[in-house]
Design a protein around this motif. Structure first.
Motif, PDB file in Angstrom:
ATOM      1  N   MET A  60      34.600 -29.570 -68.272  1.00  0.00           N
ATOM      2  CA  MET A  60      35.257 -29.380 -67.282  1.00  0.00           C
ATOM      3  C   MET A  60      35.248 -30.466 -66.208  1.00  0.00           C
ATOM      4  O   MET A  60      33.951 -30.975 -66.094  1.00  0.00           O
ATOM      5  CB  MET A  60      35.073 -28.098 -66.839  1.00  0.00           C
ATOM      6  CG  MET A  60      35.329 -26.767 -67.905  1.00  0.00           C
ATOM      7  SD  MET A  60      36.974 -26.673 -68.267  1.00  0.00           S
ATOM      8  CE  MET A  60      37.241 -27.413 -69.854  1.00  0.00           C
ATOM      9  N   ARG A  61      36.007 -30.296 -65.064  1.00  0.00           N
ATOM     10  CA  ARG A  61      35.872 -31.299 -63.902  1.00  0.00           C
ATOM     11  C   ARG A  61      34.706 -31.087 -63.215  1.00  0.00           C
ATOM     12  O   ARG A  61      34.253 -32.081 -62.617  1.00  0.00           O
ATOM     13  CB  ARG A  61      37.291 -31.298 -63.274  1.00  0.00           C
ATOM     14  CG  ARG A  61      37.190 -29.981 -62.261  1.00  0.00           C
ATOM     15  CD  ARG A  61      38.683 -30.034 -61.637  1.00  0.00           C
ATOM     16  NE  ARG A  61      39.759 -29.677 -62.836  1.00  0.00           N
ATOM     17  CZ  ARG A  61      41.010 -29.611 -62.471  1.00  0.00           C
ATOM     18  NH1 ARG A  61      41.251 -29.493 -61.139  1.00  0.00           N
ATOM     19  NH2 ARG A  61      42.071 -29.418 -63.258  1.00  0.00           N
ATOM     20  N   PRO A  84      41.386 -19.241 -59.611  1.00  0.00           N
ATOM     21  CA  PRO A  84      41.511 -20.538 -59.778  1.00  0.00           C
ATOM     22  C   PRO A  84      40.670 -21.449 -60.586  1.00  0.00           C
ATOM     23  O   PRO A  84      40.846 -22.348 -61.175  1.00  0.00           O
ATOM     24  CB  PRO A  84      41.242 -20.758 -58.146  1.00  0.00           C
ATOM     25  CG  PRO A  84      41.681 -19.571 -57.337  1.00  0.00           C
ATOM     26  CD  PRO A  84      41.356 -18.574 -58.214  1.00  0.00           C
ATOM     27  N   GLY A  85      39.267 -20.780 -60.633  1.00  0.00           N
ATOM     28  CA  GLY A  85      38.369 -21.374 -61.595  1.00  0.00           C
ATOM     29  C   GLY A  85      38.961 -21.345 -62.997  1.00  0.00           C
ATOM     30  O   GLY A  85      38.849 -22.092 -63.640  1.00  0.00           O
ATOM     31  N   GLU A  86      39.382 -20.104 -63.441  1.00  0.00           N
ATOM     32  CA  GLU A  86      39.758 -20.245 -64.956  1.00  0.00           C
ATOM     33  C   GLU A  86      41.136 -20.831 -64.876  1.00  0.00           C
ATOM     34  O   GLU A  86      41.258 -21.397 -66.014  1.00  0.00           O
ATOM     35  CB  GLU A  86      40.159 -18.688 -65.212  1.00  0.00           C
ATOM     36  CG  GLU A  86      40.658 -18.405 -66.538  1.00  0.00           C
ATOM     37  CD  GLU A  86      40.618 -17.022 -67.174  1.00  0.00           C
ATOM     38  OE1 GLU A  86      41.121 -16.681 -68.096  1.00  0.00           O
ATOM     39  OE2 GLU A  86      40.194 -15.963 -66.302  1.00  0.00           O
ATOM     40  N   GLN A  87      41.972 -21.112 -63.866  1.00  0.00           N
ATOM     41  CA  GLN A  87      43.247 -21.793 -63.945  1.00  0.00           C
ATOM     42  C   GLN A  87      42.956 -23.206 -63.990  1.00  0.00           C
ATOM     43  O   GLN A  87      43.424 -24.088 -64.857  1.00  0.00           O
ATOM     44  CB  GLN A  87      44.138 -21.510 -62.770  1.00  0.00           C
ATOM     45  CG  GLN A  87      44.616 -20.003 -62.943  1.00  0.00           C
ATOM     46  CD  GLN A  87      45.463 -19.702 -61.522  1.00  0.00           C
ATOM     47  OE1 GLN A  87      46.148 -20.650 -61.136  1.00  0.00           O
ATOM     48  NE2 GLN A  87      45.152 -18.553 -61.016  1.00  0.00           N
ATOM     49  N   SER A  88      41.690 -23.684 -63.153  1.00  0.00           N
ATOM     50  CA  SER A  88      41.284 -25.147 -63.364  1.00  0.00           C
ATOM     51  C   SER A  88      40.751 -25.304 -64.878  1.00  0.00           C
ATOM     52  O   SER A  88      41.138 -26.648 -65.395  1.00  0.00           O
ATOM     53  CB  SER A  88      40.180 -25.344 -62.396  1.00  0.00           C
ATOM     54  OG  SER A  88      39.850 -26.808 -62.540  1.00  0.00           O
ATOM     55  N   ASP A  89      40.238 -24.459 -65.613  1.00  0.00           N
ATOM     56  CA  ASP A  89      39.668 -24.520 -66.794  1.00  0.00           C
ATOM     57  C   ASP A  89      40.821 -24.724 -67.897  1.00  0.00           C
ATOM     58  O   ASP A  89      40.869 -25.669 -68.795  1.00  0.00           O
ATOM     59  CB  ASP A  89      38.603 -23.474 -67.276  1.00  0.00           C
ATOM     60  CG  ASP A  89      37.374 -23.879 -66.522  1.00  0.00           C
ATOM     61  OD1 ASP A  89      37.093 -24.654 -65.721  1.00  0.00           O
ATOM     62  OD2 ASP A  89      36.468 -22.720 -66.483  1.00  0.00           O
TER      63      ASP A  89
END
Length: 533
Positions: free
Chosen positions: A46-47, A126-131
């Protein structure tokens, strides 16, 4: 072995599927074979330097394949279980079938769940969406991928499709959210401002159990630390917490084709989301399919998978199968003479809004001239057996009537308390009994409307403030009744039941009397979307 092709022209005939026989389901353990490569617990970077775990299933053929991302917080190590009512979280489809049809599957555990033990679960945030974004881009870049990614799955697996699409990962080519909500506040947690205690508490407890399997070491302390029930209760009103986790507010940002597939049975969870999701993405290629029967059982039937494969073949393989040129809407009309029907739009343009007024003798087309009221005192002494309700019925229908679309109840309410909860049930009543058609809920203290998002048949409440009732004062409240498609039979009755709560929502700590006013100055009425015969 050549890959199979089921993407031929024409919609697939999807049978009405009321449920699976016990223990039967298409999902089953998958093993490597001479046609299937399986890589378990691949660490996807992940980023932010973290990682999530993925199982990859792909054709052994040395070529590049489109990818279907299957993502959720339901541990992938349980994918071997059959899909039946005992395991409602088994919503992933048949991976071997998809590999045989030329697709690679990337099945991930959300961060902080299952075998993705790095970091903490963010509950659709937002964290899950980024993943999700990073998972899609990772999958597209693999040597066995053709660079086009779609998403597959039901419920949680569908909800994250909406969320991935609003974030616009470049390699996402289409989605097909099956039975997937778009608004956590209104669809899942607080129906009309009333807390969906039965679902939230049971679902949250199940999530914890799924990630703490028997006969295995306990997971690290960071796994499943998000307090779903507590956080939803603490956030009683809509706001940044829910909007960051709900695709509804950003649906206009979706830039890929969408096949929204919902089920009329999923009132209290997903039905509203699939319909609203479709309505608000007119700027992209889109289709809407609304099913009858059991949503989970239907999802695992081969006809449903073949219909999905037509969609994926068009946008992930470039097949010119014409699916986007077919009628965009297909609905299953329930009730008398059930079956599918194609439509050119949703909501249906020929809808005739029909008003049925609350009257002393039931429901009728004309409002009574004089003022009337019916009251409920609560809680009843026989609360565990009967919570109590007032019921308004039509006379026996002189012809079949089809109701298809969203429904609204305008109700004039007073109470001797500062709050009035309103739980509404729409049913068809015959000599054999009563069949529930759909439901709606609304707190009177949250009656304020958002005009820009409300329609004639669907009120939209911002749920950002509460205005307590003045005891004895009468208030006009608009109640959203969830959309349906139902044909009421001649000689039967349309029945409207109004109560101050139900078994699935938090009852609260209330004791008092609510009154429902109709006639004269108080034209309480039910607005139905009737489709002319």
């Amino acid at each position: 072995m050549a890959e199979r092709d089921s993407s031929g022209t024409g919609p697939v005939d999807i049978p009405f599927t009321p449920g699976f026989p016990p223990g039967v389901g298409r999902a089953h353990p998958v093993h490597p074979s001479d046609t299937l490569v399986m890589d378990c617990n691949v660490r996807v970077p992940m980023r932010d330097g973290g990682w999530i775990a993925a199982d990859v299933y792909r054709p052994r053929a040395h070529s590049r394949h489109p990818v279907l991302l299957v993502a959720s917080g339901y541990p992938k190590k349980l994918d071997h279980l059959p899909s039946n009512p005992a395991y409602r979280f088994r919503e992933t489809s048949d991976f071997e079938w998809w590999v045989a049809h030329g697709y690679a599957i990337v099945r991930t555990d959300a961060r902080g769940t299952g075998e993705s033990t790095d970091g903490q679960w963010d509950f659709f945030g937002p964290g899950e969406q980024s993943d999700l974004y990073d998972s899609i881009e990772w999958a597209a870049a693999q040597s066995w991928a053709n660079g086009r990614v779609g998403m597959l799955g039901q419920s949680y697996f569908a909800q994250v499709q909406w969320l991935a699409a609003v974030n616009r990962p470049p390699s996402l080519a289409c989605i097909a959210p099956y039975d997937g909500l778009v608004d956590i506040y209104r669809d899942l947690a607080w129906h009309g401002g009333m807390f969906s205690q039965d679902f939230v508490a049971n679902w949250a407890a199940r999530q914890i159990h799924l990630n703490n399997l028997p006969f295995e070491p306990a997971p690290p302390g960071n796994v499943m630390r998000f307090d779903v029930t507590g956080e939803l209760i603490r956030h009683r009103l809509d706001g940044p917490f829910y909007r960051a986790r709900s695709a509804f507010w950003r649906l206009d940002q979706i830039a890929v084709p969408v096949y929204s597939i919902g089920a009329w049975e999923k009132v209290r969870l997903h039905t509203r989301g699939n319909v609203l999701g479709y309505e608000r993405i007119s700027h992209v290629p889109r289709k809407l399919l609304m099913l009858g029967g059991d949503a989970q059982a239907t999802f695992h039937t081969e006809p449903l998978m073949r219909e999905l494969e037509r969609w994926y073949a068009r946008w992930l393989k470039g097949a010119d199968n014409g699916i986007e040129r077919e009628p965009p809407v297909r609905i299953y009309v329930q009730g008398k003479n059930p079956g599918f029907r194609d439509e050119n739009e949703w909501p249906i343009a020929r809808t005739r809004v029909t008003e049925l007024y609350l009257r002393p003798d039931g429901l009728g087309p004309e409002p009574p001239a004089s003022e009337n009221e019916r009251s409920l005192e609560y809680p009843r002494n026989d609360f565990l057996r009967d919570m109590g309700a007032v019921v308004f019925e039509t006379a026996p229908l002189d012809a079949d009537i089809e109701v298809t679309g969203p429904i609204k109840l305008v109700l004039f309410v007073s109470s001797d308390q500062p709050e009035a909860d309103i739980a509404v049930t729409l049913a068809e009543r015959s000599s054999a009994g009563s069949t529930v058609v759909t439901r709606g809920w609304q707190k009177a203290s949250q009656r304020v409307l958002e005009p820009s998002l409300s329609t004639l048949l669907r009120p939209f409440h911002p749920h950002q403030s509460e205005e307590p009732l003045v005891p004895g004062e009468v208030y006009e409240v608009e109640i959203e009744i969830w959309p349906t498609s139902w044909r009421f039979a001649r000689s039967n009755r349309i029945a409207l039941s109004i109560a101050n709560g139900d078994r699935t929502h938090f009852y609260g700590f209330k004791a008092g009397r609510d009154s429902y006013h109709f006639g004269g100055r108080f034209p309480s009425r039910l607005l139905l979307p009737v489709i002319p015969a």
